[in-house]
Design an enzyme around this catalytic site. Structure first.
Site, PDB file in Angstrom:
ATOM      1  N   GLU A 156      -2.638   7.145   7.906  1.00 27.34           N
ATOM      2  CA  GLU A 156      -3.369   8.124   7.099  1.00 27.34           C
ATOM      3  C   GLU A 156      -4.289   8.920   7.990  1.00 27.34           C
ATOM      4  O   GLU A 156      -4.727   8.427   9.032  1.00 27.34           O
ATOM      5  CB  GLU A 156      -4.280   7.390   6.084  1.00 27.34           C
ATOM      6  CG  GLU A 156      -3.572   6.862   4.889  1.00 27.34           C
ATOM      7  CD  GLU A 156      -4.494   6.041   3.997  1.00 27.34           C
ATOM      8  OE1 GLU A 156      -5.685   5.881   4.323  1.00 27.34           O
ATOM      9  OE2 GLU A 156      -4.004   5.565   2.971  1.00 27.34           O
TER      10      GLU A 156
ATOM     11  N   HIS B 169     -14.303  -2.490   8.236  1.00 30.36           N
ATOM     12  CA  HIS B 169     -13.635  -2.203   6.969  1.00 30.36           C
ATOM     13  C   HIS B 169     -13.787  -3.318   5.945  1.00 30.36           C
ATOM     14  O   HIS B 169     -13.017  -3.397   4.991  1.00 30.36           O
ATOM     15  CB  HIS B 169     -12.149  -1.879   7.186  1.00 30.36           C
ATOM     16  CG  HIS B 169     -11.945  -0.801   8.198  1.00 30.36           C
ATOM     17  ND1 HIS B 169     -12.471   0.445   8.055  1.00 30.36           N
ATOM     18  CD2 HIS B 169     -11.293  -0.807   9.382  1.00 30.36           C
ATOM     19  CE1 HIS B 169     -12.149   1.179   9.108  1.00 30.36           C
ATOM     20  NE2 HIS B 169     -11.451   0.440   9.932  1.00 30.36           N
TER      21      HIS B 169
ATOM     22  N   LYS C   2       0.837  -1.205   0.000  1.00 34.21           N
ATOM     23  CA  LYS C   2       0.000   0.000   0.000  1.00 34.21           C
ATOM     24  C   LYS C   2       0.870   1.254   0.000  1.00 34.21           C
ATOM     25  O   LYS C   2       0.511   2.264  -0.599  1.00 34.21           O
ATOM     26  CB  LYS C   2      -0.890   0.023   1.244  1.00 34.21           C
ATOM     27  CG  LYS C   2      -2.081  -0.930   1.190  1.00 34.21           C
ATOM     28  CD  LYS C   2      -2.987  -0.674   2.399  1.00 34.21           C
ATOM     29  CE  LYS C   2      -3.855  -1.850   2.765  1.00 34.21           C
ATOM     30  NZ  LYS C   2      -5.016  -2.052   1.943  1.00 34.21           N
TER      31      LYS C   2
ATOM     32  N   ARG D 189      -6.769  -7.539  -9.426  1.00 33.09           N
ATOM     33  CA  ARG D 189      -7.456  -8.822  -9.633  1.00 33.09           C
ATOM     34  C   ARG D 189      -8.934  -8.546  -9.841  1.00 33.09           C
ATOM     35  O   ARG D 189      -9.371  -7.396  -9.744  1.00 33.09           O
ATOM     36  CB  ARG D 189      -7.286  -9.693  -8.401  1.00 33.09           C
ATOM     37  CG  ARG D 189      -7.724  -8.936  -7.151  1.00 33.09           C
ATOM     38  CD  ARG D 189      -7.840  -9.773  -5.924  1.00 33.09           C
ATOM     39  NE  ARG D 189      -7.817  -8.969  -4.713  1.00 33.09           N
ATOM     40  CZ  ARG D 189      -8.844  -8.328  -4.191  1.00 33.09           C
ATOM     41  NH1 ARG D 189     -10.026  -8.378  -4.783  1.00 33.09           N
ATOM     42  NH2 ARG D 189      -8.728  -7.611  -3.099  1.00 33.09           N
TER      43      ARG D 189
END
Ligand code: ADP
Length: 670
Positions: A200, A235, A116, A292
């Site tokens: 973040e 999430h 990430k 994907r």
């Protein structure tokens, strides 16, 4: 030219790929572990090969072995599905080196998006907007904490190797930071063997809007519009839809173009998803790119009429994209609901067991059930507990949502606890109808959607009673005709009359039912059943065929799926499942040695933290032990106030589902 595909996956996605391959005239090879010997994907493929024991690391993750088998069976290409090897660059490389096409993007693209933090760097360089944060290589905890302090709380810690919401923690203040970082790292280590973190700014009211992109090997790229996946729990996506509600054409184009920019930045090819967080003011930020096919790809297929697996295979075949941007059109609205074996009334603990009953809604062009299981199959502890995906389409959102609700009402699963009723509560909630979508939707509306709908027992008592006598008759028909075996309350020269006691939602119902002819019964509800009209004596008739109770109550006919397991009748009504225990004679008090005070492991797992010791006083609801199972941490709480009498396990011990973990002596008996 691809003529034979091996699907390196299981369950619904393996079945999904096989379906398209068959339609394209391509031969298919399935792989299966010990747990999947009789699985649907194995039956559907032309050939199937055994790849090892049930745990995925010994079977579905054995890339080298799967590749060797693929070569032996002379397959042209491998479709990895999602999960398992789908984003494993080393596997894609090995396929390439062995002359087998990996149906997915290039190795470089997988690698670039595999982390990430690295992905964020690439996107930053390409000018794609990012959520503010720190994604550097220096992992000094003080540095990560400092950048969080500078940014201001709340912040979100993420495992850079993460996925599926694992290794992620919200942090609301500096005080919480250290514990949160430790917990996130621990989860990341156990899930990905890598505890590198990024942080973040935590956006408080965003929507999760993702763009489906497709590129070929000839520099063409298109976006197949967006999906709104804001309905999430921890999430993880629960219900997805396409298109995103209240999305202007202009914003759709901006996000589509940003997504293509992201794809072109890494020379993308094949199916990809660029995930964004969308703020109420229309600003959007890149989150990550999944290289994907996504679980939720069907909603895009429903609104575009395209088969994304077919597109993947064509691109892998080196063909140009089937359509260009201006040829792609959206039509109507689609929802996908993920049906999971999990218990919404017990902290969503994954459930396992036999699918004794499985009835899906009627499927057709506009209702699709993507699944890898059939009635009688086992949901095991080894894999993701998703049972199926229910996908619906209609001309507009309101109609599609109404269809989703109806289909969920007609989805009956017995033997394993599922989230169907929970999905139905979300789908029928007012804020969902009004499309007030934010990623904290479930938390925000938890009061209304978490309340388990109580099915009105009174309404269905006649049905339960009839099911009982019909099941009994079936059992009798299977036993001998010796007089001692006859259990239908037969008395010569008398109307057959049986007294029954049901326990429904902890309430006892005593009834009597009299057989008045070979096909009819009269139910006497009795005077002591509160809330029921004792004068009412409904006439019942009906039958059970293919697990469906066809029931006539005073001339009104209905039909509901029904199941009898361990003396418990479950009726699958449109309002939820009504379970009635048929009371048995009482065999006396529980002995002193019975382990009623034990805290038990919910399922097979590993103890990651023992939070109490012998002699500790504990309060009801207090966390006493944390068990990690299926890569998630489950905190187990004291069922009542008391004192810890014994701890049977230590940190790092493996525990089996159902075993006693801690013995707590209840406060009143101390
Ligand atoms: P994973 O790869 O584990 O699924 P993602 O990075 O895709 O993790 O994020 C999953 C979800 O977490 C998002 O859909 C969103 O709801 C939430 N999320 C991620 N980043 C943020 C953020 N910075 N602020 C608020 N929510 C976020």
């Amino acid at each position: 030219m691809i003529k034979k595909i091996l699907i390196a996956n299981r369950g619904e996605i393996a079945c999904r790929v096989i379906k398209t391959a068959k339609e394209m005239g391509i031969a298919t090879v399935a792989v299966y572990s010990e747990a999947d010997i009789n699985a649907l994907h194995v039956k559907q493929a032309d050939e199937a090969i055994f790849i090892g024991p049930a745990p995925s690391k010994d079977s579905y993750l054995r890339g080298d072995f799967i590749l060797q088998k693929a070569k032996e069976l002379k397959v042209d290409a491998i479709h990895p599905g999602y999960g398992f090897l789908s984003e494993n660059a080393a596997f894609a490389r090995a396929c390439d080196q062995n002359g087998i096409i990996f149906i997915g993007p290039t190795i470089e693209a997988i690698e670039a998006m595999g982390s990430k933090s690295a992905a964020k760097q690439i996107m930053q360089d390409a000018g794609v907007p990012l959520v503010p944060g720190y994604h550097g290589d220096d992992q000094n905890p003080t540095l990560i904490k400092q950048s969080s302090n500078d940014m201001g709380y709340p912040v979100l810690l993420k495992a850079t190797a993460g996925g599926g919401g694992k290794g992620m923690r919200q942090v609301w203040s500096e005080q919480e930071f250290d514990d949160a970082l430790a917990a996130a790292k621990r989860e990341a280590m156990s899930s990905f063997n890598d505890d590198k973190m990024l942080v973040e700014k935590y956006l408080t009211e965003p929507r999760h809007v993702e763009i489906q992109v497709f590129c070929d090997n000839h520099s063409n790229g298109v976006y197949l519009f967006e999906r709104d996946c804001s309905i999430q729990r921890r999430h993880q996506k629960v219900i997805e839809e396409a298109p995103a509600p209240n999305m202007s054409d202009d914003l759709r184009r901006q996000m589509g173009e940003a997504a293509l920019k992201a794809a072109f930045a890494i020379n993308y090819s094949g199916a990809g998803t660029v995930e964004f967080l969308l703020n109420p003011d229309g600003s959007f930020y890149f989150m990550e790119m999944n290289t994907r096919l996504q679980v939720e790809h069907p909603v895009t297929e429903m609104i575009t009429g395209e088969d994304l697996v077919e597109w993947q295979i064509r691109v892998a075949n080196n063909e140009i994209l089937p359509k260009q941007q201006d040829q792609l059109k959206m039509r109507g609205h689609s929802f996908e609901a993920r049906v999971y074996a999990e218990d919404p009334n017990n902290d969503f603990l994954p459930a396992t067991g036999t699918l004794h009953l499985l009835k899906t809604p009627v499927t057709g062009a506009n209702v699709r059930v993507d699944t890898g299981v059939v009635q009688g199959d086992e949901v095991s502890i080894y894999y993701d507990p998703m049972i199926a995906k229910l996908i619906v389409w209609d001309e507009d959102r309101a109609k599609a949502l109404s269809k989703l609700e109806t289909c969920l009402q007609h989805y009956a699963i017995g033997g394993v606890v599922t989230n169907i009723d929970y999905l139905r509560r979300i789908a029928s909630s007012t804020p969902f109808k009004e499309a007030k979508l934010t990623t904290d939707f479930i938390e925000r509306h938890s009061d209304s959607i978490s309340t388990k709908s109580e099915v009105d027992a009174n309404t269905y008592l006649p049905h339960i009673a009839l099911a009982h006598v019909l099941f009994e008759a079936k059992l009798n028909a299977n036993s001998t005709d010796h007089p001692w075996d006859i259990k239908d309350a037969y008395r010569s020269n008398l109307t057959h009359c049986e007294n029954i006691e049901f326990n429904i939602n902890e309430q006892a119902f005593a009834l009597s039912i009299a057989k008045t002819s070979t096909t009819e019964w009269i139910l006497d509800i009795g005077e002591h059943n509160v809330g029921l009209d004792a004068e009412q004596k409904p006439t019942l008739s009906g039958s059970i065929e293919n697990d469906i109770l066809h029931c006539t109550v005073d001339g009104i006919k209905t039909q509901y799926p029904v199941m009898l397991v361990d003396n418990q009748i479950s009726l699958f009504t449109p309002h939820g499942i009504l379970s009635a225990k048929v009371e048995q004679p009482d065999f006396g008090e529980m002995g002193e040695d019975d382990h009623i005070n034990a805290v038990v492991a919910p399922m097979n797992g590993t103890v990651v933290a023992l939070l109490v010791k012998v002699g500790d006083a504990v309060k009801k609801g207090q966390q006493v032990i944390i068990v990690e199972a299926m890569k998630m941490e489950h905190s187990i709480k004291a069922p009542y106030d008391g004192v810890v009498a014994e701890c049977f396990f230590n940190t790092s011990d493996l525990v089996s589902g159902g075993v006693a973990l801690i013995d707590i002596t209840a406060a009143e008996s101390v």
